[in-house]
Design a protein around this motif. Structure first.
Motif, PDB file in Angstrom:
ATOM      1  N   ILE A  14     -95.204  27.586   7.041  1.00 17.94           N
ATOM      2  CA  ILE A  14     -94.706  26.585   6.100  1.00 17.94           C
ATOM      3  C   ILE A  14     -93.951  25.487   6.851  1.00 17.94           C
ATOM      4  CG2 ILE A  14     -93.026  26.212   4.236  1.00 17.94           C
ATOM      5  CD1 ILE A  14     -93.926  28.997   3.160  1.00 17.94           C
ATOM      6  N   LEU A  59     -96.508  23.231   8.503  1.00 16.64           N
ATOM      7  CA  LEU A  59     -97.136  22.377   7.490  1.00 16.64           C
ATOM      8  C   LEU A  59     -96.171  21.299   7.001  1.00 16.64           C
ATOM      9  CD1 LEU A  59     -99.094  25.029   5.419  1.00 16.64           C
ATOM     10  CD2 LEU A  59    -100.058  23.218   6.839  1.00 16.64           C
ATOM     11  N   THR A  80    -101.813  20.874  -3.730  1.00  8.87           N
ATOM     12  CA  THR A  80    -103.143  21.422  -3.467  1.00  8.87           C
ATOM     13  C   THR A  80    -103.030  22.766  -2.760  1.00  8.87           C
ATOM     14  OG1 THR A  80    -104.090  19.206  -3.342  1.00  8.87           O
ATOM     15  CG2 THR A  80    -105.358  20.993  -2.335  1.00  8.87           C
ATOM     16  N   LEU A  81    -102.199  22.839  -1.747  1.00  7.79           N
ATOM     17  CA  LEU A  81    -102.023  24.102  -1.025  1.00  7.79           C
ATOM     18  C   LEU A  81    -101.471  25.184  -1.951  1.00  7.79           C
ATOM     19  CD1 LEU A  81    -102.274  25.514   1.709  1.00  7.79           C
ATOM     20  CD2 LEU A  81     -99.890  24.921   2.096  1.00  7.79           C
ATOM     21  N   ASP A  82    -100.478  24.840  -2.762  1.00  9.82           N
ATOM     22  CA  ASP A  82     -99.921  25.829  -3.683  1.00  9.82           C
ATOM     23  C   ASP A  82    -100.971  26.309  -4.691  1.00  9.82           C
ATOM     24  OD1 ASP A  82     -97.486  25.784  -2.433  1.00  9.82           O
ATOM     25  OD2 ASP A  82     -96.401  24.814  -4.072  1.00  9.82           O
ATOM     26  N   LEU A 129    -104.083  26.583  -4.215  1.00  8.26           N
ATOM     27  CA  LEU A 129    -105.045  27.433  -3.523  1.00  8.26           C
ATOM     28  C   LEU A 129    -104.443  28.765  -3.077  1.00  8.26           C
ATOM     29  CD1 LEU A 129    -106.755  24.734  -1.293  1.00  8.26           C
ATOM     30  CD2 LEU A 129    -107.728  25.849  -3.311  1.00  8.26           C
ATOM     31  N   ILE A 130    -103.209  28.742  -2.596  1.00 10.04           N
ATOM     32  CA  ILE A 130    -102.612  29.912  -1.968  1.00 10.04           C
ATOM     33  C   ILE A 130    -101.804  30.779  -2.924  1.00 10.04           C
ATOM     34  CG2 ILE A 130    -101.001  30.671  -0.157  1.00 10.04           C
ATOM     35  CD1 ILE A 130    -103.672  29.577   0.877  1.00 10.04           C
ATOM     36  N   ASP A 131    -101.042  30.183  -3.813  1.00  7.58           N
ATOM     37  CA  ASP A 131    -100.152  30.966  -4.682  1.00  7.58           C
ATOM     38  C   ASP A 131    -100.862  32.047  -5.489  1.00  7.58           C
ATOM     39  OD1 ASP A 131     -97.926  29.752  -3.697  1.00  7.58           O
ATOM     40  OD2 ASP A 131     -97.475  28.579  -5.486  1.00  7.58           O
ATOM     41  N   ALA A 183    -100.655  17.016  -1.146  1.00  8.22           N
ATOM     42  CA  ALA A 183    -101.028  18.067  -0.194  1.00  8.22           C
ATOM     43  C   ALA A 183    -100.307  19.366  -0.523  1.00  8.22           C
ATOM     44  CB  ALA A 183    -100.706  17.621   1.232  1.00  8.22           C
ATOM     45  N   HIS A 184     -99.038  19.278  -0.838  1.00 12.89           N
ATOM     46  CA  HIS A 184     -98.226  20.441  -1.188  1.00 12.89           C
ATOM     47  C   HIS A 184     -98.784  21.107  -2.455  1.00 12.89           C
ATOM     48  CE1 HIS A 184     -93.765  21.920  -1.726  1.00 12.89           C
ATOM     49  NE2 HIS A 184     -94.631  22.877  -1.951  1.00 12.89           N
ATOM     50  N   ASN A 195     -92.755  21.378  -7.291  1.00 14.46           N
ATOM     51  CA  ASN A 195     -93.065  20.882  -5.968  1.00 14.46           C
ATOM     52  C   ASN A 195     -92.582  19.457  -5.761  1.00 14.46           C
ATOM     53  OD1 ASN A 195     -94.189  23.293  -5.370  1.00 14.46           O
ATOM     54  ND2 ASN A 195     -96.280  22.628  -5.588  1.00 14.46           N
ATOM     55  N   TRP A 212     -96.629  17.379   6.695  1.00 13.83           N
ATOM     56  CA  TRP A 212     -96.406  16.619   5.459  1.00 13.83           C
ATOM     57  C   TRP A 212     -95.402  15.491   5.667  1.00 13.83           C
ATOM     58  CZ3 TRP A 212     -95.872  21.730   2.349  1.00 13.83           C
ATOM     59  CH2 TRP A 212     -97.142  22.229   2.070  1.00 13.83           C
TER      60      TRP A 212
END
Length: 83
Positions: A48, A51, A74-76, A78-80, A71-72, A1, A55
């Protein structure tokens, strides 16, 4: 990331800002960023892109890449696992 943030918000965004200003550069670089995420359906790529504009703004306000990177990541995190 970090590589994605460095390339899209550290390099591409900065180069486009010199030519077009912040908002057009943020939108163009975010569309390019989303387009590289071909593993996701088009609807998720659109999210994306949105978002990524956020960002880009966060990075501009913070004056660096650490905030959008966090932020990137954290999102990854949670979501990945879900996708």
């Amino acid at each position: 990331n970090f590589f994605e943030e460095y390339v899209f918000r550290g390099f591409i965004l900065a180069a486009l800002m010199a030519a077009f200003g912040f908002w057009p550069a943020a939108i163009l670089s975010s569309l390019a960023f989303a387009a590289t995420h071909t593993q996701y359906p088009l609807e998720l790529q659109a999210l994306i892109a949105v978002l990524a504009v956020f960002w880009a703004w966060v990075g501009k306000r913070a004056g660096g890449l650490l905030a959008p990177y966090a932020a990137h990541m954290t999102l990854d995190w949670l979501i990945d696992p879900i996708l």
